[in-house]
Enzyme design. Structure first.
Site, PDB file in Angstrom:
ATOM      1  N   HIS A  15      67.066 -87.932  12.746  1.00 27.15           N
ATOM      2  CA  HIS A  15      67.251 -86.478  12.633  1.00 27.15           C
ATOM      3  C   HIS A  15      67.851 -85.887  13.915  1.00 27.15           C
ATOM      4  CE1 HIS A  15      65.682 -84.979   8.838  1.00 27.15           C
ATOM      5  NE2 HIS A  15      64.571 -85.688   8.941  1.00 27.15           N
ATOM      6  N   HIS A  61      63.325 -92.682  11.023  1.00 28.64           N
ATOM      7  CA  HIS A  61      63.716 -91.518  10.237  1.00 28.64           C
ATOM      8  C   HIS A  61      63.776 -90.263  11.118  1.00 28.64           C
ATOM      9  CE1 HIS A  61      63.446 -89.064   6.359  1.00 28.64           C
ATOM     10  NE2 HIS A  61      63.242 -88.168   7.293  1.00 28.64           N
ATOM     11  N   GLU A  62      62.743 -90.059  11.938  1.00 21.59           N
ATOM     12  CA  GLU A  62      62.689 -88.839  12.761  1.00 21.59           C
ATOM     13  C   GLU A  62      63.705 -88.884  13.901  1.00 21.59           C
ATOM     14  OE1 GLU A  62      61.257 -86.497  11.385  1.00 21.59           O
ATOM     15  OE2 GLU A  62      60.096 -87.716   9.992  1.00 21.59           O
ATOM     16  N   GLY A  85      56.292 -86.886   9.063  1.00 20.61           N
ATOM     17  CA  GLY A  85      56.962 -86.660  10.330  1.00 20.61           C
ATOM     18  C   GLY A  85      57.852 -85.442  10.244  1.00 20.61           C
ATOM     19  N   CYS A  87      62.404 -86.758   2.369  1.00 19.22           N
ATOM     20  CA  CYS A  87      62.478 -85.903   3.550  1.00 19.22           C
ATOM     21  C   CYS A  87      62.223 -84.465   3.133  1.00 19.22           C
ATOM     22  CB  CYS A  87      63.866 -86.035   4.175  1.00 19.22           C
ATOM     23  SG  CYS A  87      64.107 -85.015   5.633  1.00 19.22           S
ATOM     24  N   LEU A  88      61.448 -83.751   3.943  1.00 19.47           N
ATOM     25  CA  LEU A  88      61.148 -82.345   3.646  1.00 19.47           C
ATOM     26  C   LEU A  88      62.428 -81.500   3.572  1.00 19.47           C
ATOM     27  CD1 LEU A  88      58.096 -81.811   6.034  1.00 19.47           C
ATOM     28  CD2 LEU A  88      58.017 -82.056   3.541  1.00 19.47           C
ATOM     29  N   GLN A 133      64.808 -79.776  12.087  1.00 16.66           N
ATOM     30  CA  GLN A 133      64.352 -79.363  10.748  1.00 16.66           C
ATOM     31  C   GLN A 133      63.751 -77.958  10.736  1.00 16.66           C
ATOM     32  OE1 GLN A 133      62.050 -83.203  10.003  1.00 16.66           O
ATOM     33  NE2 GLN A 133      62.726 -82.669   7.953  1.00 16.66           N
TER      34      GLN A 133
HETATM   35 CO    CO Z   1      63.264 -86.103   7.406  1.00 14.14          CO
END
Ligand code: CO
Length: 151
Positions: free
Chosen positions: A134, A130-131, A46, A88-89, A51
């Site tokens: 963000h 999670h998304e 995701g 997480c990226l 991000q």
């Molecule tokens: Co993330």
């Protein structure tokens, strides 16, 4: 196709509360398309717009079953609890054990501006939470009960 650079901590955009999208124009659609390309290029599950440096309420998800993109998503129902591992990226090299709801119902808009309601359990529920976190500037490390270096 365009792949964005994914921002990493301590970039401040990751801590921004994102603005709701008020008009779905070509710019927003282009961002969504590029978020999709970036998600697949980075092999993530995701991605949220902050991000890639855009503090707007946009998320894309693909947990392997279907590609999902949502504008202004919000969780309207949740049930159960499960603690599992997350990464997480934007937080490379770190994983954590994070308690999440086992089931969520999410409401948002699709790219045509139509309201959609989606449900997810297990991995998909985790990805939604999670998304959407963000978009409020919240990272999984804020909710983790245990954090460690990957590998
Ligand atoms: Co993330």
């Amino acid at each position: 196709m365009a792949v964005y650079q994914v921002l990493k901590l301590p970039d401040e955009t990751l801590r921004t509360r994102c603005a709701a999208v008020t008009k779905i124009n070509d710019g927003i659609l282009r961002v969504l398309d590029n978020m999709r390309d970036t998600l697949y290029a980075e092999q993530g599950l995701g991605l949220a717009a902050p991000q890639i440096g855009i503090p707007k309420c946009l998320i894309v998800i693909d947990t392997g079953e279907q590609y999902i993109e949502l504008i202004n998503p919000e969780i309207i129902e949740r049930e159960g609890e499960k603690t599992s591992t997350e990464g997480c990226l934007s937080v490379p090299g770190i994983i954590g054990r994070v308690p999440r709801s086992l089931y969520v119902k999410v409401r948002g808009l699709n790219r045509h501006g139509k309201e959609v309601v989606m449900e997810g359990t297990e991995l998909l529920a985790k990805a939604f939470q999670h998304e959407i976190d963000h978009l409020d500037g919240i990272l999984f490390i804020d909710r983790a009960i245990e954090i460690k270096r990957e590998g």
